[in-house]
Enzyme design. Structure first.
Site: not given
Ligand code: NAI
Length: 789
Positions: A190, A261, A392, A295
């Site tokens: 996904k 990760e 972060e 990240c």
């Molecule tokens: P997120 O962690 O919410 O999303 C990442 C993935 O997980 C997306 O595909 C999303 O649709 C999916 N997802 C969201 N909620 C889920 C759930 N309950 N169960 C399973 N999958 C789920 O990241 P988002 O909303 O894009 O960003 C939120 C914050 O997270 C950002 O502001 C940033 O600070 C951080 N972030 C950190 C990342 C990293 O690699 N360290 C990557 C992306 C965001």
């Protein structure tokens, strides 16, 4: 304007990458995409739009995956598993090779699509993201080919569910799909809702190369789709990259094999002897690459006090020259922020930083008139405990802190819950490698930053998650020992032997002085409860009394284990010597120990357990200096040292089937690798601790390396699982409790290692000993060291 004037001003003119081909590709799909399931496109009722963050324009309508869509994809992946595994390794290698070739063939389209959808500069998607995607598939085509020879005894896990974020959309897909397929798994992936386009373009590549249907399935949608995928019972393994918050939710929602990760707050440490101009360019890559939405971004600049003013002045000057603008412009340094919600988050956190006392500096260049932009930002005067030093931000915001000594630099570097990456700048190799060895991070770059390659593992320590992606170490996330698949189920409930009867709270027998004690910090300690419990033989006769351990005893034991941190720094040779000494001492008491065990497990098993225990101690003494890391050779001016490091303090709940051998089979690999242990001996014969601690005392084992607390495995296991200073929990007791233990350990995202309900034959060398245990006892730190011309 004369040529001289032009040369003097070097007026900048935009140079836009051509987006016609990518837009034509979107048009060919009528700008509407379904899911890619079993090799075909599937329409879905609900849709959402994906937009270009630099203009706000809609790019395409994307299907919002429902639970039914996820189910169809998982079924397709399951159906594809047997035919995919029936192919020869070479045949699988050819598919992965074909993916790499097609990615290169469509490189321009993919780079433009990525930039349109995400807002990242075309220079980055064209020169970094997409070439790394191709490299990942090439590298894993090689692993598919070599797997049976290089990793014998391992089998694929099955169907992999994979959830990825939006910062490196296609690269994250490659990091997930390439190793999964190379190891013989099938996948349901996904992509993030903000950036689904390149994953869909990749689906088309799967069609172009005639990948067998169902091997790769792409289901689009938001977090709800992710939740449905996480909850689907047909998934054998989940791999997630994204925020720590969602990582924790996923950890709560699944009991499947999991790699996480997650976020970071990575230190970028500059010593006063560093090449400062290179360090400034490093910072540009560290925090302004991909608008800081990385990240492992070097978001905390730790500067030695004597160069603080010089370095920040140089940085301000450099920031003033950074160009923000249309992501498709080949001459810009920074593009757009992915989505309004992310921009708001950055604005909010910076405002909070200022409120908490930081000074904010931004270049004076105006931002583009429309689109989601945020300028490169420097926060100085940041307090180590403030929000912008701890949380972060995932934006182009650098928090600056200063230090005086190397020791202080390491303390500051490790002063967050995260541990993803670190960058160390010094011209002194001793300083750089000393710091590299002490920082808690899965990746360390020396005089460099943000290097990635398919041959090197990537992943975090602590709350940055666990598991590695890339290289040989990443393959284990998609494999399991072959024997485990065929192991019978371990019956739950009562132990096979009569064992202990645990009284309820405060109902034990008051401990009398002759009762054996807990073993904490190298000393025999009375249980905090003051109570003991009876232990019975197989024939029901009373064997003795064991101390009734409680939360307080566990807390004391964890504290004692922390005090023994020096064990991690002893040489592997010294650890082996202690183990050999232990084996020697056990040999002297072989008959006596067998006689003690016999009433519980029978004479024959008792004799075998003791003999094999001695052999096992020898085996882990042997392993201590042989389970070493690797030197990776990425195609850069670096070598990467992949070091095996201990996890810290492990909580181990021991199996009932083999009270002595089972305990040692778990405790020994842990301590051989430099961990300290708090172990709960088996329910069948907790009195084994009375046999063991005199042996430990006479074998030069430092106090606190092994601590033993007897009591109800479930309760003590839960306490260990919930303890924030315990890094991992190994639970090998009643299978009915595995889930309880997993759930209790989500707080600090502990690694959990269990038998998952399989009966392990502790007497079998392949099942009871070896790399499987050693790998769980270690985490890998990849240290990138400059090397060569
Ligand atoms: P997120 O962690 O919410 O999303 C990442 C993935 O997980 C997306 O595909 C999303 O649709 C999916 N997802 C969201 N909620 C889920 C759930 N309950 N169960 C399973 N999958 C789920 O990241 P988002 O909303 O894009 O960003 C939120 C914050 O997270 C950002 O502001 C940033 O600070 C951080 N972030 C950190 C990342 C990293 O690699 N360290 C990557 C992306 C965001």
């Amino acid at each position: 304007m004369s040529i001289l004037e032009k040369m003097e001003t070097l007026e900048y003119g935009p140079s836009l990458e051509d987006s016609k081909e990518a837009l034509a590709w979107l048009d060919r799909h009528a700008r509407r995409f379904g899911h890619f399931i079993a090799g075909r496109w599937h329409e879905s009722g609900e849709v959402f739009e994906t937009t270009d963050p630099s203009t706000g324009e809609t790019l395409a309508a994307i299907a919002q995956g429902s639970a039914e869509d996820v189910d169809a994809a998982v079924r397709a992946a399951r159906a594809a598993l047997a035919p995919w595994q029936a192919l020869t390794p070479h045949a699988r290698a050819r598919y992965l090779y074909a993916m790499a070739r097609q990615v290169q063939k469509h490189a321009r389209r993919l780079a433009v699509l990525e930039t349109l959808d995400n807002g990242k500069p075309i220079r980055e998607s064209r020169d970094i993201d997409i070439p790394l995607v191709a490299r990942h598939f090439y590298h894993h085509a090689g692993w598919a080919q070599l797997l049976p020879r290089e990793l014998p005894g391992y089998a694929p896990v099955g169907v992999a569910g994979q959830i990825i974020p939006w910062h490196f959309p296609l690269l994250m897909l490659a990091w997930k799909i390439a190793p999964a397929l190379a190891c013989g798994n099938t996948a349901v992936l996904k992509p993030a809702e903000f950036t689904p386009l390149t994953a869909l373009a990749f689906a088309e590549i799967c069609q172009e190369i005639a990948l067998p249907p169902g091997v790769v399935n792409i289901v689009t949608g938001d977090g709800r789709t992710g939740e449905a995928l996480t909850a689907h019972p047909g998934i054998d393994k989940l791999a997630f990259t994204g925020s720590t918050e969602v990582g924790r939710a996923i950890r709560n929602a699944t009991t499947k094999k999991l790699s996480l990760e997650l976020g970071g707050k990575s230190p970028f440490i500059v010593f006063d002897d560093a090449d400062l101009d290179s360090a400034v360019e490093g910072v540009v890559d560290g925090i302004w690459f991909n608008q800081g939405q990385v990240c492992c971004a070097g978001s905390r600049l730790l500067v030695q006090e004597s160069i603080l003013e010089t370095l920040t002045a140089k940085l301000r000057a450099r920031m003033q020259t950074l160009r923000l603008g249309a992501p498709l412009d080949k001459a810009i340094d920074m593009g757009a922020i992915v989505a309004p919600v992310q921009l708001e988050r950055i604005q909010r956190l910076v405002a909070q930083g200022v409120e908490e006392g930081a000074t904010c500096w931004q270049p004076t260049n105006p931002l583009p008139a429309r689109g989601l932009y945020y300028p490169p930002t420097l926060l100085t005067g940041v307090h180590p405990a403030s929000t912008v030093a701890q949380q972060e931000i995932f934006g182009p915001v650098l928090s600056v802190l200063s230090f005086r000594t190397l020791h202080e630099a390491v303390e500051l570097a490790n002063n967050t819950v995260y541990g993803l990456a670190a960058s160390v700048w010094s011209e002194n190799i001793n300083v750089a490698l000393d710091v590299a060895s002490r920082v808690k991070a899965g990746v360390v770059w020396i005089n460099g930053t943000n290097f990635f390659d398919a041959v090197c593992g990537f992943g975090g320590y602590r709350e940055s998650g666990y598991g590695r992606e890339g290289g040989r170490e990443g393959l284990y996330e998609y494999l399991q020992p072959s024997w485990l698949q065929n192991a019978p189920a371990l019956p739950s409930g009562a132990s096979p032997h009569s064992g202990a009867a645990f009284p309820g709270p405060e109902q034990g027998t008051p401990a009398i002085d002759s009762t054996i004690k807990q073993y904490i910090g190298g000393k025999q300690a009375r249980p905090d409860s003051g109570y003991s419990f009876p232990v019975y033989a197989a024939d029901g006769s009373l064997l003795g009394e064991a101390p009734l351990g409680s939360r307080k005893d566990i807390r004391n034991a964890v504290e004692a284990a922390h005090k023994a941190a020096g064990w991690a720094r002893t040489s592997a040779h010294n650890r082996a010597q202690v183990l050999y000494y232990l084996a020697e001492n056990m040999t002297h008491r072989e008959a006596e120990i067998a006689a003690a065990l016999a009433p519980v497990v029978g004479e024959a098993q008792a004799a075998r357990e003791v003999a094999l225990s001695i052999e096992r101690i020898f085996a882990y003494a042997a392993w201590a200096d042989k389970f070493d890391g690797a030197v990776h050779q990425p195609p850069m001016r670096n070598v990467t040292l992949a070091m095996h490091e201990p996890l810290g303090v492990l909580g181990i709940v021991c199996p009932s089937e083999a009270p002595l051998l089972g305990l040692l089979s778990l405790v020994l690999p842990a301590i051989a690798m430099g961990n300290r242990v708090v172990a709960v001996p088996s329910q069948s014969y907790p009195l084994i601790m009375g046999v063991l601690y005199p042996l430990f005392d006479t074998s030069d084992l430092p106090a606190g390396v092994i601590n033993l607390v007897a009591g109800p495995p479930r309760d003590l296991g839960k306490t260990l699982a919930g303890h924030d200073d315990v890094s991992a929990i190994w639970y090998f007791a009643d299978p009915a409790e595995c889930e309880t233990i997993r759930r209790a350990s989500t707080g600090n995202l502990k690694q959990v290692f269990t038998h998952d309900g399989h009966a392990i034959d502790w007497f079998h060398a392949q099942q009871g000993e070896g790399e499987w245990y050693l790998r769980h006892a270690t985490q890998i730190k990849n240290i990138w060291v400059p090397y060569g011309e």
